[in-house]
Design an enzyme around this catalytic site. Structure first.
Site, PDB file in Angstrom:
ATOM      1  N   ASP A 180      75.263  40.694  55.667  1.00  0.00           N
ATOM      2  CA  ASP A 180      75.524  42.037  55.141  1.00  0.00           C
ATOM      3  C   ASP A 180      76.408  41.894  53.915  1.00  0.00           C
ATOM      4  OD1 ASP A 180      75.233  45.043  56.579  1.00  0.00           O
ATOM      5  OD2 ASP A 180      76.760  44.902  55.006  1.00  0.00           O
ATOM      6  N   CYS A 227      67.437  59.582  59.037  1.00  0.00           N
ATOM      7  CA  CYS A 227      66.011  59.265  58.824  1.00  0.00           C
ATOM      8  C   CYS A 227      65.106  60.468  58.574  1.00  0.00           C
ATOM      9  CB  CYS A 227      65.493  58.473  60.022  1.00  0.00           C
ATOM     10  SG  CYS A 227      66.271  56.853  60.142  1.00  0.00           S
ATOM     11  N   VAL A 233      69.660  49.302  62.416  1.00  0.00           N
ATOM     12  CA  VAL A 233      68.425  48.538  62.606  1.00  0.00           C
ATOM     13  C   VAL A 233      68.711  47.033  62.636  1.00  0.00           C
ATOM     14  CG1 VAL A 233      66.196  47.993  61.540  1.00  0.00           C
ATOM     15  CG2 VAL A 233      66.995  50.353  61.634  1.00  0.00           C
TER      16      VAL A 233
HETATM   17  N1  LIG Z   1      69.084  54.387  61.762  1.00  0.00           N
HETATM   18  C1  LIG Z   1      67.919  54.559  62.333  1.00  0.00           C
HETATM   19  O1  LIG Z   1      67.811  55.234  63.366  1.00  0.00           O
HETATM   20  C2  LIG Z   1      66.672  53.938  61.751  1.00  0.00           C
HETATM   21  C3  LIG Z   1      65.536  53.894  62.547  1.00  0.00           C
HETATM   22  C4  LIG Z   1      64.383  53.327  62.028  1.00  0.00           C
HETATM   23  C5  LIG Z   1      64.349  52.867  60.717  1.00  0.00           C
HETATM   24  N2  LIG Z   1      65.466  52.966  59.953  1.00  0.00           N
HETATM   25  C6  LIG Z   1      65.381  52.439  58.579  1.00  0.00           C
HETATM   26  O2  LIG Z   1      65.943  51.136  58.547  1.00  0.00           O
HETATM   27  C7  LIG Z   1      66.638  50.910  57.322  1.00  0.00           C
HETATM   28  C8  LIG Z   1      68.084  50.607  57.611  1.00  0.00           C
HETATM   29  O3  LIG Z   1      68.629  51.735  58.270  1.00  0.00           O
HETATM   30  P1  LIG Z   1      70.028  51.681  59.032  1.00  0.00           P
HETATM   31  O4  LIG Z   1      70.188  53.002  59.691  1.00  0.00           O
HETATM   32  O5  LIG Z   1      70.131  50.437  59.819  1.00  0.00           O
HETATM   33  O6  LIG Z   1      71.012  51.604  57.788  1.00  0.00           O
HETATM   34  P2  LIG Z   1      72.588  51.427  57.831  1.00  0.00           P
HETATM   35  O7  LIG Z   1      73.097  52.173  56.679  1.00  0.00           O
HETATM   36  O8  LIG Z   1      73.100  51.710  59.197  1.00  0.00           O
HETATM   37  O9  LIG Z   1      72.763  49.867  57.591  1.00  0.00           O
HETATM   38  C9  LIG Z   1      72.360  49.222  56.433  1.00  0.00           C
HETATM   39  C10 LIG Z   1      73.211  47.990  56.257  1.00  0.00           C
HETATM   40  O10 LIG Z   1      72.728  47.285  55.133  1.00  0.00           O
HETATM   41  C11 LIG Z   1      73.842  46.783  54.432  1.00  0.00           C
HETATM   42  N3  LIG Z   1      73.462  46.474  53.068  1.00  0.00           N
HETATM   43  C12 LIG Z   1      73.353  47.317  52.020  1.00  0.00           C
HETATM   44  N4  LIG Z   1      72.985  46.630  50.933  1.00  0.00           N
HETATM   45  C13 LIG Z   1      72.842  45.340  51.307  1.00  0.00           C
HETATM   46  C14 LIG Z   1      72.492  44.148  50.636  1.00  0.00           C
HETATM   47  N5  LIG Z   1      72.214  44.160  49.335  1.00  0.00           N
HETATM   48  N6  LIG Z   1      72.473  42.989  51.333  1.00  0.00           N
HETATM   49  C15 LIG Z   1      72.778  42.975  52.645  1.00  0.00           C
HETATM   50  N7  LIG Z   1      73.122  44.072  53.341  1.00  0.00           N
HETATM   51  C16 LIG Z   1      73.148  45.227  52.675  1.00  0.00           C
HETATM   52  C17 LIG Z   1      74.880  47.868  54.547  1.00  0.00           C
HETATM   53  O11 LIG Z   1      76.196  47.371  54.292  1.00  0.00           O
HETATM   54  C18 LIG Z   1      74.680  48.313  55.990  1.00  0.00           C
HETATM   55  O12 LIG Z   1      75.499  47.571  56.872  1.00  0.00           O
HETATM   56  C19 LIG Z   1      66.392  52.153  56.490  1.00  0.00           C
HETATM   57  O13 LIG Z   1      65.240  51.967  55.718  1.00  0.00           O
HETATM   58  C20 LIG Z   1      66.142  53.223  57.541  1.00  0.00           C
HETATM   59  O14 LIG Z   1      65.387  54.284  57.045  1.00  0.00           O
HETATM   60  C21 LIG Z   1      66.625  53.475  60.444  1.00  0.00           C
END
Ligand SMILES: NC(=O)c1ccc[n+]([C@@H]2O[C@H](COP(=O)([O-])OP(=O)(O)OC[C@H]3O[C@@H](n4cnc5c(N)ncnc54)[C@H](O)[C@@H]3O)[C@@H](O)[C@H]2O)c1
Length: 435
Positions: A41, A266, A22
């Site tokens: 990050d 998700c 995201v």
């Molecule tokens: N992946 C999808 O298809 C998708 C779609 C819609 C919504 N979402 C939602 O979006 C959110 C993120 O999902 P994602 O798939 O991008 O997650 P992800 O795991 O791919 O990425 C999350 C990132 O956040 C970083 N992170 C963790 N703790 C942190 C902190 N304290 N400070 C800064 N960075 C930090 C991690 O290192 C990682 O790079 C979640 O709530 C998810 O449910 C995901």
């Protein structure tokens, strides 16, 4: 796509926290629209990779967009929580499955806590992570307790992995919610250049819209998987059945494909979370809860099919599994139904040889020999199982596959192989429903 008005672009510097699916898509999408973006990050390896042009995640077109963005300037990746001088901050951090199915908001809360001291009062903090209704209100309360006057806006992300950038530029809708009309308008203005339907609302409605979408999709897939089981039992042609179902304009053709169960980062956590949210408010979401139960049961059904095609026992039987990612088009293994299925096969004593175009043979996957090609995975195998619908699997020479396999059984848990070609190669083809 046009560009946003110059006064919006020049007056709005963006911060993004969390560089996963995201965060990267948001950062690159907004940068492509002309905004100056700083993305943070906690993972220094990820930040180094992004700075050197490696997008870290498997997404169509991302390498090119990242390279162009790094070339043109105005995009920075860094570690830490300091985001000085930004106007809008997008929180894109994980909200994983927590206790009793509820969303675990600890990462989000820690980030808000760490940033609150450095956020100017006129900053808009946008919650893009998927969160239960009520979270933005809590985030605002946290900020106020820490003396920070920043406005909080909910803008849930609906991207599909494998189409993340395409979905950024052509979303079905953009939902923006919050009580501060000026803050909501500021976020809406960022997307003004997109030809997108923007729905503005309150916090709770925006937050719930995301979990509701995922729980509905999960329920729909579970319904279809149940139909596929019934089609097998009564001898119904599953593709035709689903074509007939999807032709009904009240139903529509999308998300009507049987598979080995829904998974990914998700659907499982968001469906569990909306059920937990309902219970915490005394509301039982029977359908969403049934989808969770049906999904687990369906995975057992697929394992039963494989066992029966293996001759009644999987002990010391070699099973080739094509596809490890949770769906085609992504390298994401989180909560992959392929891995759930593999875990069941391993418990029953099977020897598993896996292959996925996005997973290198060096990748350590407990109990699985990760192979370098689809044909390599099949060499000496008793059963071939298709767990992810990669297009390349349908184009394989099944005569060659038959020549390297030890057994004849093919279980197509994605209904994606050309059934006639598989049968013509002398293989014994089983799908979810008759094909
Ligand atoms: N992946 C999808 O298809 C998708 C779609 C819609 C919504 N979402 C939602 O979006 C959110 C993120 O999902 P994602 O798939 O991008 O997650 P992800 O795991 O791919 O990425 C999350 C990132 O956040 C970083 N992170 C963790 N703790 C942190 C902190 N304290 N400070 C800064 N960075 C930090 C991690 O290192 C990682 O790079 C979640 O709530 C998810 O449910 C995901």
């Amino acid at each position: 796509m046009s560009t946003p008005p110059e006064e919006v672009v020049s007056a709005t510097r963006i911060g993004v926290v969390g560089c996963g699916y995201v965060g990267i898509s948001t950062a690159l999408g907004l940068h492509t629209l002309g905004f100056d973006v700083t993305a943070l990050d906690v993972d220094p390896i990820r930040i180094d990779a992004l700075c050197s042009g490696d997008p870290v995640i498997e997404e169509s077109g991302l390498v090119e967009v990242l390279a162009a963005a790094l070339d043109s300037g105005g995009l920075r990746f860094a570690t830490g929580t300091e985001l000085g001088g930004v106007d809008v901050v997008f929180l894109c951090v994980p909200t994983p499955l927590g206790v009793r199915g509820a969303a675990d908001l600890s990462i989000l809360r820690n980030v808000v806590d760490a940033m609150s001291g450095s956020l100017a009062d006129d900053v808009v903090l946008v919650v893009k992570s998927t969160v239960p209704a009520g979270t933005c209100a809590q985030v605002e309360e946290m900020l106020r307790e820490r003396g920070c006057g920043a406005a909080v806006v909910s803008n849930p992300e609906f991207l599909r992995e494998g189409r993340a950038m395409a979905d950024f530029f052509a979303p079905d809708r953009i939902v923006i919610g919050g009580p501060d009309a000026a803050a909501v308008a500021k976020v809406a203005a960022l997307y003004a250049a997109l030809d997108a339907r923007i729905i503005t609302t309150d916090w709770a409605t925006a937050e719930l819209s995301k979990q509701a979408a995922n729980a509905y999709l999960a329920s729909r897939v579970s319904f279809v998987n149940g139909l596929a089981q019934l089609a097998n039992a009564v001898g119904a042609e599953v593709d035709t059945l689903l074509e007939a179902l999807g032709a009904d304009s009240r139903i529509g053709p999308h998300f009507l494909k049987p598979g080995p169960g829904w998974g990914g980062a998700c659907l499982p956590k968001d469906t569990a979370a909306i059920v937990a949210l309902g219970r915490s408010h005394g509301v039982e979401l029977h359908i969403a809860n049934a989808a969770v139960i049906a999904n687990a049961s369906h995975q057992g059904y697929v394992a039963d099919l494989i066992r029966s095609r293996a001759g009644g026992s999987l002990r010391n039987r070699t099973v080739a599994v094509w596809g490890l990612a949770f769906k085609a088009g992504t390298g994401d293994l989180r909560d992959s139904p392929a891995l759930a299925l593999i875990a069941m096969l391993l418990v029953e004593g099977a020897i598993v040889r896996g292959y996925d175009p996005t997973v290198a043979p060096e990748h350590l996957l407990e109990g699985v020999s990760v192979c370098s090609s689809a044909i390599d995975a099949c060499t000496g195998s008793d059963v071939l199982v298709v767990a992810t619908e990669w297009r390349e699997f349908a184009e394989i020479d099944f005569v060659e596959i038959a020549s390297v396999m030890n057994g004849r059984a093919v279980v197509d848990a994605r209904n994606c192989l050309p059934a006639d070609a598989v049968r013509a190669a002398g293989l014994d083809y089983t799908s979810l429903g008759i094909r």
